[in-house]
Scaffold this active site. Sequence first.
Site, mmCIF file in Angstrom:
data_model
loop_
_atom_site.group_PDB
_atom_site.id
_atom_site.type_symbol
_atom_site.label_atom_id
_atom_site.label_comp_id
_atom_site.label_asym_id
_atom_site.label_seq_id
_atom_site.Cartn_x
_atom_site.Cartn_y
_atom_site.Cartn_z
ATOM 1 N N LYS A 120 31.517 31.748 49.659
ATOM 2 C CA LYS A 120 30.438 32.251 48.821
ATOM 3 C C LYS A 120 29.097 31.677 49.286
ATOM 4 O O LYS A 120 29.017 30.531 49.743
ATOM 5 C CB LYS A 120 30.663 31.864 47.356
ATOM 6 C CG LYS A 120 31.812 32.575 46.686
ATOM 7 C CD LYS A 120 31.931 32.144 45.232
ATOM 8 C CE LYS A 120 33.120 32.801 44.556
ATOM 9 N NZ LYS A 120 32.945 34.253 44.405
ATOM 10 N N ARG A 131 42.379 39.464 42.212
ATOM 11 C CA ARG A 131 43.261 40.632 42.056
ATOM 12 C C ARG A 131 44.604 40.398 42.737
ATOM 13 O O ARG A 131 45.619 40.971 42.330
ATOM 14 C CB ARG A 131 42.564 41.878 42.589
ATOM 15 C CG ARG A 131 42.250 41.878 44.066
ATOM 16 C CD ARG A 131 41.170 42.879 44.453
ATOM 17 N NE ARG A 131 39.881 42.465 43.929
ATOM 18 C CZ ARG A 131 38.767 43.191 44.045
ATOM 19 N NH1 ARG A 131 38.805 44.369 44.653
ATOM 20 N NH2 ARG A 131 37.635 42.755 43.553
#
Length: 485
Positions: free
Chosen positions: A263, A336
Amino acid sequence: MVSVSLHDPSTLPDADAVVVGVVPGNNGPRLARGAKPVEAVLGRTLLAALRTLGATGQPEEVLKVPTLGLAPFPLVVATGLGADARSAESLRRAVGAAVRGLGHHAHVHLALDGPPGALSEGAQLGAYAFDRYKSSAERPALRRITLGATDDPSAKAELKRARAVVEAITRVRDLVNTPPNDLYPETFAQHAADFARAAKLQVEVLDERALKRERFGAVLAVGGGSARPPRLVRIGYRPARAKARVALVGKGITFDSGGLNLKTANMNWMKSDMGGAAAVVASVCAIAALRLPVEVTATVPMAENMPSGSAYRPSDVITMRNGRTVEVADTDAEGRLVLADAIARALEDEPDYLIEASTLTGAQLVSLGTRVIGAMGAERWRDQVAAAGNAVGEAVWPMPLPEELRAGLDSQVADLQNLPGDRWGGMLVAGHFLADFMPDRLPWVHLDIAGPAWNLGAPHGYTPKGGTGAAVRTIIAAVERLAAA
Protein backbone atom coordinates in the site's frame (compact mmCIF):
# COMPACT_ATOMS: atom_id res chain seq x y z
CA MET A 1 -19.74 -1.54 31.65
CA VAL A 2 -21.77 1.37 33.00
CA SER A 3 -24.91 0.27 34.87
CA VAL A 4 -28.23 1.47 33.44
CA SER A 5 -31.49 1.56 35.39
CA LEU A 6 -34.95 3.11 35.22
CA HIS A 7 -36.15 6.03 37.35
CA ASP A 8 -39.62 7.51 37.87
CA PRO A 9 -39.88 10.14 35.07
CA SER A 10 -41.87 12.53 37.26
CA THR A 11 -39.00 12.95 39.74
CA LEU A 12 -35.30 13.72 39.53
CA PRO A 13 -32.50 11.78 41.24
CA ASP A 14 -29.49 13.27 42.99
CA ALA A 15 -27.33 12.90 39.89
CA ASP A 16 -24.09 14.65 38.96
CA ALA A 17 -25.55 15.77 35.63
CA VAL A 18 -28.97 15.68 33.99
CA VAL A 19 -29.37 15.53 30.21
CA VAL A 20 -32.33 17.17 28.47
CA GLY A 21 -33.22 17.39 24.80
CA VAL A 22 -33.61 20.53 22.72
CA VAL A 23 -35.44 20.70 19.39
CA PRO A 24 -35.49 23.48 16.79
CA GLY A 25 -38.68 25.50 16.29
CA ASN A 26 -40.01 28.36 14.17
CA ASN A 27 -39.85 30.69 17.16
CA GLY A 28 -36.57 29.42 18.52
CA PRO A 29 -35.52 26.22 20.31
CA ARG A 30 -37.76 24.41 22.74
CA LEU A 31 -37.24 21.69 25.30
CA ALA A 32 -38.00 18.14 24.23
CA ARG A 33 -40.44 15.88 26.03
CA GLY A 34 -39.14 14.62 29.37
CA ALA A 35 -37.60 17.91 30.50
CA LYS A 36 -40.59 19.25 32.49
CA PRO A 37 -39.30 18.14 35.92
CA VAL A 38 -35.96 19.83 35.21
CA GLU A 39 -37.59 23.05 34.04
CA ALA A 40 -39.84 23.05 37.10
CA VAL A 41 -37.06 22.63 39.65
CA LEU A 42 -35.12 25.47 37.99
CA GLY A 43 -38.06 27.87 38.19
CA ARG A 44 -38.71 27.71 34.46
CA THR A 45 -35.46 29.50 33.64
CA LEU A 46 -33.70 26.73 31.71
CA LEU A 47 -35.06 27.49 28.25
CA ALA A 48 -34.28 31.19 28.63
CA ALA A 49 -30.73 30.33 29.66
CA LEU A 50 -30.30 28.04 26.67
CA ARG A 51 -31.57 30.70 24.28
CA THR A 52 -29.12 33.17 25.79
CA LEU A 53 -26.34 30.68 25.07
CA GLY A 54 -27.46 30.53 21.43
CA ALA A 55 -29.08 27.09 21.47
CA THR A 56 -30.61 25.95 18.18
CA GLY A 57 -31.53 22.31 18.90
CA GLN A 58 -29.54 21.04 15.94
CA PRO A 59 -27.75 17.67 16.09
CA GLU A 60 -24.29 17.61 17.75
CA GLU A 61 -25.06 20.78 19.70
CA VAL A 62 -24.28 20.25 23.40
CA LEU A 63 -24.60 23.07 25.94
CA LYS A 64 -23.89 22.91 29.67
CA VAL A 65 -25.79 25.00 32.23
CA PRO A 66 -24.78 25.02 35.93
CA THR A 67 -27.73 24.95 38.32
CA LEU A 68 -26.02 27.11 40.98
CA GLY A 69 -27.62 25.25 43.88
CA LEU A 70 -31.19 25.50 42.54
CA ALA A 71 -31.46 21.76 41.95
CA PRO A 72 -30.28 18.50 43.54
CA PHE A 73 -27.83 18.18 40.63
CA PRO A 74 -25.08 20.66 39.72
CA LEU A 75 -25.27 20.51 35.93
CA VAL A 76 -27.82 20.40 33.12
CA VAL A 77 -26.60 19.26 29.72
CA ALA A 78 -28.79 20.22 26.77
CA THR A 79 -28.33 18.15 23.62
CA GLY A 80 -29.75 18.93 20.19
CA LEU A 81 -32.17 16.42 18.70
CA GLY A 82 -32.66 18.04 15.30
CA ALA A 83 -35.84 18.10 13.27
CA ASP A 84 -36.45 14.34 13.60
CA ALA A 85 -36.59 14.55 17.39
CA ARG A 86 -38.86 11.56 17.94
CA SER A 87 -36.81 8.97 16.04
CA ALA A 88 -34.87 6.39 18.03
CA GLU A 89 -31.67 7.10 16.11
CA SER A 90 -31.89 10.86 16.77
CA LEU A 91 -32.18 10.07 20.47
CA ARG A 92 -29.24 7.64 20.34
CA ARG A 93 -27.02 10.21 18.70
CA ALA A 94 -28.12 13.09 20.92
CA VAL A 95 -27.55 11.31 24.23
CA GLY A 96 -24.32 9.85 22.90
CA ALA A 97 -23.06 13.35 22.06
CA ALA A 98 -24.04 14.57 25.53
CA VAL A 99 -22.50 11.68 27.47
CA ARG A 100 -19.23 11.86 25.49
CA GLY A 101 -18.31 14.90 27.55
CA LEU A 102 -19.47 13.56 30.91
CA GLY A 103 -16.97 10.79 31.53
CA HIS A 104 -15.87 12.24 34.86
CA HIS A 105 -19.38 12.41 36.32
CA ALA A 106 -20.27 9.31 38.34
CA HIS A 107 -24.05 9.45 37.82
CA VAL A 108 -25.80 10.85 34.73
CA HIS A 109 -29.59 11.02 34.45
CA LEU A 110 -31.39 11.22 31.10
CA ALA A 111 -34.55 13.34 31.29
CA LEU A 112 -35.75 12.53 27.79
CA ASP A 113 -38.90 10.77 26.66
CA GLY A 114 -38.10 7.96 24.25
CA PRO A 115 -37.49 4.24 23.84
CA PRO A 116 -35.41 3.09 26.82
CA GLY A 117 -33.37 0.77 24.63
CA ALA A 118 -32.30 3.52 22.24
CA LEU A 119 -31.48 5.91 25.09
CA SER A 120 -29.46 3.23 26.86
CA GLU A 121 -27.53 2.31 23.71
CA GLY A 122 -26.72 5.91 22.88
CA ALA A 123 -25.57 6.78 26.40
CA GLN A 124 -23.42 3.69 26.90
CA LEU A 125 -21.84 3.91 23.47
CA GLY A 126 -21.19 7.60 23.96
CA ALA A 127 -19.41 6.83 27.22
CA TYR A 128 -16.93 4.51 25.48
CA ALA A 129 -13.22 5.25 25.86
CA PHE A 130 -10.17 3.25 24.78
CA ASP A 131 -7.24 4.21 26.99
CA ARG A 132 -5.64 0.83 27.60
CA TYR A 133 -2.28 2.00 26.28
CA LYS A 134 -2.12 5.36 28.08
CA SER A 135 0.32 5.01 30.95
CA SER A 136 -1.23 7.83 32.99
CA ALA A 137 -4.84 7.55 31.93
CA GLU A 138 -7.52 8.47 34.42
CA ARG A 139 -10.24 5.89 34.44
CA PRO A 140 -13.66 7.40 33.63
CA ALA A 141 -15.74 8.06 36.71
CA LEU A 142 -19.07 7.37 35.00
CA ARG A 143 -20.56 4.35 36.70
CA ARG A 144 -24.30 4.84 36.57
CA ILE A 145 -26.88 6.05 34.05
CA THR A 146 -30.55 6.42 34.96
CA LEU A 147 -33.40 6.89 32.49
CA GLY A 148 -36.59 8.76 33.14
CA ALA A 149 -38.93 5.93 32.18
CA THR A 150 -41.65 3.77 33.70
CA ASP A 151 -40.36 0.58 35.26
CA ASP A 152 -42.33 -2.06 33.36
CA PRO A 153 -41.50 -5.42 31.71
CA SER A 154 -41.26 -3.86 28.24
CA ALA A 155 -38.72 -1.27 29.36
CA LYS A 156 -36.70 -3.91 31.21
CA ALA A 157 -36.63 -6.07 28.09
CA GLU A 158 -35.35 -3.13 26.06
CA LEU A 159 -32.57 -2.51 28.57
CA LYS A 160 -31.57 -6.18 28.50
CA ARG A 161 -31.33 -6.14 24.71
CA ALA A 162 -29.44 -2.85 24.73
CA ARG A 163 -26.90 -4.25 27.16
CA ALA A 164 -26.19 -7.24 24.89
CA VAL A 165 -25.84 -4.99 21.84
CA VAL A 166 -23.59 -2.50 23.63
CA GLU A 167 -21.39 -5.26 25.02
CA ALA A 168 -20.95 -6.64 21.50
CA ILE A 169 -20.13 -3.24 20.00
CA THR A 170 -17.72 -2.47 22.82
CA ARG A 171 -15.89 -5.74 22.19
CA VAL A 172 -15.56 -4.88 18.51
CA ARG A 173 -14.29 -1.38 19.25
CA ASP A 174 -11.72 -2.72 21.70
CA LEU A 175 -10.48 -5.34 19.23
CA VAL A 176 -10.28 -2.92 16.32
CA ASN A 177 -8.49 -0.30 18.41
CA THR A 178 -5.90 -2.78 19.72
CA PRO A 179 -2.55 -2.26 17.94
CA PRO A 180 -1.44 -4.99 15.52
CA ASN A 181 1.66 -5.87 17.54
CA ASP A 182 -0.75 -7.13 20.21
CA LEU A 183 -3.65 -8.28 18.02
CA TYR A 184 -2.47 -10.75 15.40
CA PRO A 185 -4.04 -14.03 14.21
CA GLU A 186 -3.03 -16.12 17.22
CA THR A 187 -4.11 -13.58 19.85
CA PHE A 188 -7.23 -12.61 17.91
CA ALA A 189 -8.24 -16.27 17.77
CA GLN A 190 -7.63 -16.54 21.52
CA HIS A 191 -9.86 -13.53 22.23
CA ALA A 192 -12.61 -14.99 20.03
CA ALA A 193 -12.33 -18.37 21.73
CA ASP A 194 -12.46 -16.76 25.18
CA PHE A 195 -15.61 -14.82 24.27
CA ALA A 196 -17.24 -17.97 22.90
CA ARG A 197 -16.39 -20.13 25.89
CA ALA A 198 -17.61 -17.46 28.31
CA ALA A 199 -20.93 -17.58 26.43
CA LYS A 200 -20.88 -21.41 26.59
CA LEU A 201 -20.70 -21.71 22.81
CA GLN A 202 -18.97 -24.34 20.71
CA VAL A 203 -15.57 -23.17 19.47
CA GLU A 204 -12.90 -24.57 17.17
CA VAL A 205 -9.57 -22.93 16.35
CA LEU A 206 -7.54 -24.15 13.35
CA ASP A 207 -3.80 -23.39 13.40
CA GLU A 208 -1.57 -23.43 10.31
CA ARG A 209 -1.19 -27.21 10.37
CA ALA A 210 -4.93 -27.74 10.58
CA LEU A 211 -5.48 -25.15 7.85
CA LYS A 212 -3.16 -27.09 5.56
CA ARG A 213 -4.82 -30.38 6.43
CA GLU A 214 -8.27 -28.87 5.79
CA ARG A 215 -7.18 -27.33 2.44
CA PHE A 216 -7.65 -23.63 3.27
CA GLY A 217 -5.37 -22.56 0.43
CA ALA A 218 -6.27 -18.89 0.40
CA VAL A 219 -5.96 -18.34 4.15
CA LEU A 220 -2.51 -19.96 4.07
CA ALA A 221 -1.41 -17.98 1.02
CA VAL A 222 -2.47 -14.59 2.39
CA GLY A 223 -0.91 -15.32 5.79
CA GLY A 224 2.24 -16.84 4.33
CA GLY A 225 4.25 -13.62 4.26
CA SER A 226 3.95 -12.98 7.99
CA ALA A 227 6.03 -14.36 10.83
CA ARG A 228 2.68 -14.71 12.61
CA PRO A 229 0.80 -17.62 11.02
CA PRO A 230 -2.92 -17.52 10.20
CA ARG A 231 -5.84 -19.00 12.06
CA LEU A 232 -9.48 -19.85 11.39
CA VAL A 233 -12.08 -19.78 14.17
CA ARG A 234 -15.48 -21.44 14.18
CA ILE A 235 -18.07 -20.51 16.82
CA GLY A 236 -21.43 -22.27 17.04
CA TYR A 237 -24.67 -21.37 18.82
CA ARG A 238 -27.17 -24.25 18.79
CA PRO A 239 -30.49 -23.41 20.47
CA ALA A 240 -33.24 -26.00 20.80
CA ARG A 241 -35.95 -25.87 18.12
CA ALA A 242 -34.15 -23.32 15.97
CA LYS A 243 -36.30 -21.59 13.37
CA ALA A 244 -33.44 -21.19 10.88
CA ARG A 245 -29.72 -21.74 10.41
CA VAL A 246 -27.55 -18.72 9.70
CA ALA A 247 -23.90 -18.69 8.65
CA LEU A 248 -21.84 -15.65 9.61
CA VAL A 249 -18.51 -14.96 7.92
CA GLY A 250 -16.14 -12.07 8.67
CA LYS A 251 -12.83 -10.86 7.28
CA GLY A 252 -10.08 -11.02 9.90
CA ILE A 253 -6.99 -9.39 8.39
CA THR A 254 -5.28 -8.17 11.55
CA PHE A 255 -2.99 -5.90 9.55
CA ASP A 256 -3.03 -5.26 5.82
CA SER A 257 0.20 -3.91 4.35
CA GLY A 258 -1.00 -4.88 0.88
CA GLY A 259 1.57 -7.67 0.71
CA LEU A 260 3.99 -7.45 -2.23
CA ASN A 261 1.57 -4.96 -3.81
CA LEU A 262 2.50 -2.70 -0.92
CA LYS A 263 0.00 0.00 0.00
CA THR A 264 1.11 3.59 -0.63
CA ALA A 265 -1.48 5.29 1.62
CA ASN A 266 -3.74 4.80 4.65
CA MET A 267 -1.61 2.04 6.17
CA ASN A 268 -1.89 3.74 9.56
CA TRP A 269 -5.46 2.49 9.95
CA MET A 270 -5.06 -0.96 8.43
CA LYS A 271 -5.28 -2.50 11.89
CA SER A 272 -9.03 -2.05 11.37
CA ASP A 273 -9.06 -4.59 8.53
CA MET A 274 -10.37 -7.22 10.95
CA GLY A 275 -13.49 -5.18 11.76
CA GLY A 276 -15.80 -7.60 9.96
CA ALA A 277 -14.42 -10.61 11.83
CA ALA A 278 -14.74 -8.80 15.15
CA ALA A 279 -18.35 -7.90 14.32
CA VAL A 280 -19.20 -11.50 13.50
CA VAL A 281 -17.56 -12.89 16.64
CA ALA A 282 -19.28 -10.35 18.89
CA SER A 283 -22.64 -10.78 17.16
CA VAL A 284 -22.88 -14.53 17.64
CA CYS A 285 -22.13 -14.05 21.35
CA ALA A 286 -24.84 -11.36 21.60
CA ILE A 287 -27.34 -13.56 19.76
CA ALA A 288 -26.65 -16.30 22.27
CA ALA A 289 -27.04 -13.87 25.18
CA LEU A 290 -30.44 -12.86 23.79
CA ARG A 291 -31.35 -16.55 23.41
CA LEU A 292 -32.74 -16.08 19.93
CA PRO A 293 -34.21 -19.29 18.46
CA VAL A 294 -31.90 -19.25 15.44
CA GLU A 295 -28.87 -21.49 14.96
CA VAL A 296 -25.81 -19.40 14.13
CA THR A 297 -22.33 -20.51 13.12
CA ALA A 298 -19.53 -18.00 12.62
CA THR A 299 -16.57 -18.87 10.40
CA VAL A 300 -13.75 -16.37 10.78
CA PRO A 301 -10.46 -16.46 8.82
CA MET A 302 -7.58 -14.53 10.44
CA ALA A 303 -4.32 -13.58 8.74
CA GLU A 304 -1.73 -10.82 8.55
CA ASN A 305 -0.97 -9.68 4.98
CA MET A 306 2.74 -8.88 4.91
CA PRO A 307 5.56 -8.74 2.30
CA SER A 308 8.48 -11.13 2.71
CA GLY A 309 10.34 -13.90 0.94
CA SER A 310 7.53 -16.29 1.79
CA ALA A 311 4.70 -13.96 0.73
CA TYR A 312 2.32 -14.94 -2.02
CA ARG A 313 2.95 -13.22 -5.34
CA PRO A 314 1.04 -11.61 -8.17
CA SER A 315 0.41 -14.34 -10.77
CA ASP A 316 0.37 -17.14 -8.17
CA VAL A 317 -2.54 -19.56 -8.54
CA ILE A 318 -4.28 -20.58 -5.32
CA THR A 319 -6.41 -23.68 -4.89
CA MET A 320 -9.32 -22.83 -2.59
CA ARG A 321 -10.94 -25.13 -0.06
CA ASN A 322 -13.75 -25.98 -2.47
CA GLY A 323 -11.25 -26.93 -5.21
CA ARG A 324 -11.64 -23.83 -7.35
CA THR A 325 -8.51 -22.01 -8.52
CA VAL A 326 -7.83 -18.27 -8.33
CA GLU A 327 -5.07 -16.33 -10.06
CA VAL A 328 -3.63 -13.59 -7.87
CA ALA A 329 -3.75 -10.35 -9.84
CA ASP A 330 -3.04 -8.19 -6.79
CA THR A 331 -1.94 -9.25 -3.31
CA ASP A 332 -3.78 -6.25 -1.83
CA ALA A 333 -7.09 -7.83 -2.83
CA GLU A 334 -6.56 -10.44 -0.13
CA GLY A 335 -9.79 -10.08 1.82
CA ARG A 336 -11.98 -11.67 -0.82
CA LEU A 337 -9.58 -14.63 -0.96
CA VAL A 338 -9.75 -15.53 2.73
CA LEU A 339 -13.49 -14.87 2.73
CA ALA A 340 -14.04 -17.26 -0.18
CA ASP A 341 -12.23 -20.01 1.73
CA ALA A 342 -14.33 -19.32 4.83
CA ILE A 343 -17.55 -19.17 2.79
CA ALA A 344 -16.74 -22.55 1.28
CA ARG A 345 -16.43 -24.00 4.79
CA ALA A 346 -19.56 -22.26 6.03
CA LEU A 347 -21.59 -23.68 3.13
CA GLU A 348 -20.71 -27.21 4.17
CA ASP A 349 -23.10 -26.70 7.12
CA GLU A 350 -25.96 -26.15 4.63
CA PRO A 351 -27.20 -22.88 6.16
CA ASP A 352 -30.54 -21.32 5.29
CA TYR A 353 -29.02 -17.81 5.16
CA LEU A 354 -25.53 -16.32 5.02
CA ILE A 355 -24.33 -12.91 6.20
CA GLU A 356 -20.76 -11.83 5.53
CA ALA A 357 -19.18 -8.60 6.84
CA SER A 358 -15.84 -7.15 5.83
CA THR A 359 -13.78 -4.02 5.41
CA LEU A 360 -13.37 -5.15 1.83
CA THR A 361 -12.80 -2.26 -0.57
CA GLY A 362 -11.61 1.32 -0.67
CA ALA A 363 -14.20 1.70 -3.41
CA GLN A 364 -16.90 1.49 -0.72
CA LEU A 365 -15.70 4.81 0.70
CA VAL A 366 -15.68 6.36 -2.78
CA SER A 367 -19.22 5.15 -3.45
CA LEU A 368 -20.95 5.59 -0.09
CA GLY A 369 -18.62 7.53 2.19
CA THR A 370 -17.60 6.74 5.73
CA ARG A 371 -20.97 6.11 7.35
CA VAL A 372 -23.02 3.98 4.94
CA ILE A 373 -22.63 0.21 4.63
CA GLY A 374 -22.89 -1.22 1.13
CA ALA A 375 -25.00 -4.39 0.89
CA MET A 376 -24.75 -6.82 -2.05
CA GLY A 377 -26.11 -10.28 -2.61
CA ALA A 378 -29.34 -12.18 -3.27
CA GLU A 379 -31.77 -9.32 -3.72
CA ARG A 380 -34.59 -10.29 -1.38
CA TRP A 381 -32.32 -11.21 1.55
CA ARG A 382 -30.04 -8.25 0.80
CA ASP A 383 -33.01 -5.90 1.10
CA GLN A 384 -34.27 -7.59 4.27
CA VAL A 385 -30.88 -7.25 5.97
CA ALA A 386 -30.55 -3.64 4.83
CA ALA A 387 -34.01 -2.85 6.18
CA ALA A 388 -33.14 -4.49 9.50
CA GLY A 389 -29.96 -2.43 9.78
CA ASN A 390 -31.65 0.84 8.91
CA ALA A 391 -34.39 0.15 11.45
CA VAL A 392 -31.86 -0.03 14.29
CA GLY A 393 -29.85 3.01 13.26
CA GLU A 394 -27.15 1.70 10.93
CA ALA A 395 -27.18 3.20 7.45
CA VAL A 396 -27.20 0.30 4.97
CA TRP A 397 -27.66 0.83 1.24
CA PRO A 398 -28.56 -2.05 -1.14
CA MET A 399 -26.21 -2.14 -4.13
CA PRO A 400 -26.55 -4.04 -7.44
CA LEU A 401 -24.23 -6.61 -8.96
CA PRO A 402 -24.31 -5.64 -12.67
CA GLU A 403 -23.66 -8.67 -14.87
CA GLU A 404 -21.18 -6.88 -17.12
CA LEU A 405 -18.72 -6.40 -14.25
CA ARG A 406 -18.29 -10.14 -13.72
CA ALA A 407 -16.28 -10.58 -16.95
CA GLY A 408 -13.34 -8.70 -15.46
CA LEU A 409 -12.73 -11.56 -13.04
CA ASP A 410 -12.10 -14.10 -15.82
CA SER A 411 -8.57 -15.56 -15.87
CA GLN A 412 -6.64 -17.16 -18.71
CA VAL A 413 -4.89 -19.62 -16.38
CA ALA A 414 -7.34 -20.27 -13.52
CA ASP A 415 -11.05 -20.41 -12.80
CA LEU A 416 -11.01 -16.68 -11.96
CA GLN A 417 -8.70 -13.89 -10.81
CA ASN A 418 -9.08 -11.79 -7.68
CA LEU A 419 -9.00 -8.36 -9.36
CA PRO A 420 -9.87 -7.13 -12.87
CA GLY A 421 -7.58 -5.04 -15.03
CA ASP A 422 -9.55 -1.83 -14.58
CA ARG A 423 -10.60 -0.06 -11.37
CA TRP A 424 -14.24 0.67 -12.13
CA GLY A 425 -17.00 -0.49 -9.79
CA GLY A 426 -14.50 -1.94 -7.31
CA MET A 427 -17.01 -2.49 -4.52
CA LEU A 428 -19.39 -4.30 -6.85
CA VAL A 429 -16.64 -6.36 -8.46
CA ALA A 430 -15.62 -7.61 -5.01
CA GLY A 431 -19.24 -8.59 -4.46
CA HIS A 432 -19.15 -10.50 -7.75
CA PHE A 433 -16.04 -12.38 -6.64
CA LEU A 434 -17.83 -13.57 -3.49
CA ALA A 435 -20.97 -14.35 -5.48
CA ASP A 436 -18.90 -16.78 -7.52
CA PHE A 437 -18.59 -18.95 -4.41
CA MET A 438 -22.28 -18.88 -3.51
CA PRO A 439 -24.68 -21.63 -4.57
CA ASP A 440 -27.83 -20.80 -6.47
CA ARG A 441 -30.91 -19.99 -4.40
CA LEU A 442 -29.00 -19.36 -1.15
CA PRO A 443 -30.08 -16.08 0.50
CA TRP A 444 -26.74 -14.35 1.07
CA VAL A 445 -25.54 -10.82 1.70
CA HIS A 446 -22.13 -9.16 1.71
CA LEU A 447 -21.79 -6.07 3.91
CA ASP A 448 -18.88 -3.84 2.92
CA ILE A 449 -18.04 -1.84 6.05
CA ALA A 450 -14.66 -0.44 4.95
CA GLY A 451 -15.61 3.15 5.79
CA PRO A 452 -18.11 2.70 8.65
CA ALA A 453 -15.84 0.37 10.65
CA TRP A 454 -13.22 3.05 11.35
CA ASN A 455 -13.87 6.71 12.13
CA LEU A 456 -10.93 8.77 10.91
CA GLY A 457 -12.53 12.06 11.87
CA ALA A 458 -13.81 13.64 15.04
CA PRO A 459 -16.28 11.80 17.30
CA HIS A 460 -19.95 12.30 16.46
CA GLY A 461 -23.09 11.21 18.24
CA TYR A 462 -22.30 7.94 20.00
CA THR A 463 -19.46 7.18 17.58
CA PRO A 464 -15.89 7.63 18.85
CA LYS A 465 -12.76 8.23 16.86
CA GLY A 466 -11.27 4.89 15.76
CA GLY A 467 -13.14 1.60 15.89
CA THR A 468 -16.92 1.97 15.69
CA GLY A 469 -18.44 -1.52 15.92
CA ALA A 470 -20.10 -1.26 12.50
CA ALA A 471 -22.43 -4.08 11.33
CA VAL A 472 -23.10 -5.53 14.79
CA ARG A 473 -26.55 -3.99 15.12
CA THR A 474 -27.43 -4.95 11.55
CA ILE A 475 -26.45 -8.59 12.02
CA ILE A 476 -28.31 -8.92 15.32
CA ALA A 477 -31.42 -7.21 13.95
CA ALA A 478 -31.47 -9.44 10.85
CA VAL A 479 -31.30 -12.57 13.00
CA GLU A 480 -33.99 -11.18 15.31
CA ARG A 481 -36.31 -10.84 12.33
CA LEU A 482 -35.76 -14.49 11.47
CA ALA A 483 -36.46 -15.40 15.09
CA ALA A 484 -39.73 -13.46 15.00
CA ALA A 485 -40.92 -14.93 11.69
